[in-house]
Design an enzyme around this catalytic site. Structure first.
Site, PDB file in Angstrom:
ATOM      1  N   GLY A   1      -5.529  -3.883   7.901  1.00  0.00           N
ATOM      2  CA  GLY A   1      -6.501  -2.804   8.017  1.00  0.00           C
ATOM      3  C   GLY A   1      -7.553  -2.980   9.099  1.00  0.00           C
TER       4      GLY A   1
ATOM      5  CB  THR B   1      -0.853  -0.046   1.293  1.00  0.00           C
ATOM      6  OG1 THR B   1      -1.823  -1.063   1.137  1.00  0.00           O
ATOM      7  CG2 THR B   1      -1.526   1.256   1.607  1.00  0.00           C
TER       8      THR B   1
ATOM      9  NE  ARG C   1      -9.860  -6.083   4.224  1.00  0.00           N
ATOM     10  CZ  ARG C   1      -8.782  -5.335   4.174  1.00  0.00           C
ATOM     11  NH1 ARG C   1      -8.424  -4.764   3.043  1.00  0.00           N
ATOM     12  NH2 ARG C   1      -8.040  -5.146   5.231  1.00  0.00           N
TER      13      ARG C   1
ATOM     14  CG  ASP D   1      -6.187   0.694   7.232  1.00  0.00           C
ATOM     15  OD1 ASP D   1      -6.122  -0.221   6.376  1.00  0.00           O
ATOM     16  OD2 ASP D   1      -5.191   1.355   7.574  1.00  0.00           O
TER      17      ASP D   1
HETATM   18  N1  ASP Z   1      -4.088  -1.354   5.105  1.00  0.00           N
HETATM   19  C1  ASP Z   1      -4.376  -2.007   3.852  1.00  0.00           C
HETATM   20  C2  ASP Z   1      -5.689  -2.750   3.976  1.00  0.00           C
HETATM   21  O1  ASP Z   1      -5.917  -3.365   4.999  1.00  0.00           O
HETATM   22  C3  ASP Z   1      -3.330  -2.990   3.430  1.00  0.00           C
HETATM   23  C4  ASP Z   1      -1.870  -2.536   3.506  1.00  0.00           C
HETATM   24  O2  ASP Z   1      -1.576  -1.510   4.114  1.00  0.00           O
HETATM   25  O3  ASP Z   1      -0.994  -3.219   2.937  1.00  0.00           O
HETATM   26  O4  ASP Z   1      -6.450  -2.750   3.033  1.00  0.00           O
END
Ligand code: ASP
Length: 311
Positions: free
Chosen positions: A233, A180, A208, A211
């Protein structure tokens, strides 16, 4: 005090140092530095924090190394569903989108939601329709297809796991650690902004959403701090992580360093893995994480750019 400050991340997770070659590390560092340079130019030229964070995230969304935009991971159904959010700390305005399928740069769409709609958060088909109306660049699914991501999905399905981007399910797969992306900035007029963009988690089901696009959880900015999170998240939502930093600063007078360390400590305490990048109104930067590494970097008006992966 720095006149401007900027930090970016390319994701956190179980990046095993033993599974990364020096060449791969170099590739990631170069990408992080390229994003920083894009934002630095904007800020050094008197541009806004908001423009800088959007531009940095666009660079990382276009880079297939990261789990956002072009390099997004696949859902259980083999689709791309991307989430993004942007927040202007000065005006306390935000825009967010979730589960968009064919937007080239989801962060640009989040900005359009903020600037050109009366809403904050648009989802799925509605967000895709809004994207067509406001004229952001669209791509068909072939743009987002990478063989590596497809292999990761097949492995995640075989293992019955919903996979955080960096967590290796099977070291024999040899997939590179990816993540991310996000950016936070303070500009020379004292304004703060934050932006985050993701493809979410490999093998995610049932629409789904993590965060990243939830204001206060994965992304937040106000007059005290700007925060962009990365990691599992669900736990960042439960910990209301990004806002938790600002709340500690506002109500307990904590410094940025203390507040961010406590937030990540608490995320770890409730079972979450990940990290965040943050900047405050004085140009202090904090980048704590509880994972093995986090792709990250920073630059300020007083310091040359730095790109880091491990501790
Ligand atoms: N926070 C992101 C999510 O849960 C994933 C990530 O940060 O790699 O969608």
């Amino acid at each position: 005090m720095a006149n401007f400050a900027l930090a970016v991340h390319g994701g956190a997770g179980t990046i095993r140092k033993t599974e990364t070659t020096l060449d791969q590390e170099e590739e990631y560092r170069r990408s992080i530095l390229a994003a920083l340079e894009t934002g630095r130019k904007i800020l050094a030229g008197g541009g806004t924090a908001l423009d800088a964070v959007e531009a940095c995230v666009v660079v990382l969304e276009d880079d297939p190394l990261f789990n956002a935009g072009r390099g997004s991971v696949f859902t259980h159904e083999g689709k791309i569903e991307m989430d993004a959010a942007i927040m202007d700390g000065k005006r306390l305005k935000a825009g967010a989108i979730a589960a968009v399928r064919n937007v080239k740069n989801p962060i640009r769409l989040a900005r359009k939601v903020m600037e050109e709609s009366p809403h904050i958060f648009l989802l799925g088909d509605g967000a895709d329709r809004f994207a067509e109306e406001v004229g952001v660049d669209l791509c068909d699914s072939t743009y987002f297809f990478t063989e590596r991501r497809w292999n990761e999905l097949e492995n995640a399905i075989a293992a019955g796991k919903v996979k955080l981007d960096h967590s290796p399910l099977d070291p024999r797969v040899g997939s590179k650690p990816l993540g991310t992306v996000g950016a936070v900035a303070l500009d020379s007029s004292g304004c703060l902004a934050a932006a985050t963009s993701t493809g979410g988690m490999t093998n995610k089901k049932f629409g789904r959403v993590g965060d990243t696009p939830i204001i206060g959880a994965g992304t937040y900015a106000d007059d005290l701090s700007a925060v962009s999170c990365t990691g599992h998240g669900e736990f960042f939502i439960l910990g209301v992580a990004a806002y938790d930093v600002s709340a500690q600063m506002r109500y307990k007078n904590e410094t940025l360093a203390a507040a961010t360390a406590k937030t990540i400590g608490r995320i770890g305490h409730i079972g979450g893995e990940g990290g965040l990048i943050a900047v405050d109104s004085k140009g202090n930067i904090a980048m704590p994480f509880n994972s093995e590494g986090m792709y990250r970097g920073y630059v300020t008006s007083a310091e040359a750019p730095v790109a880091l992966i491990y501790c």
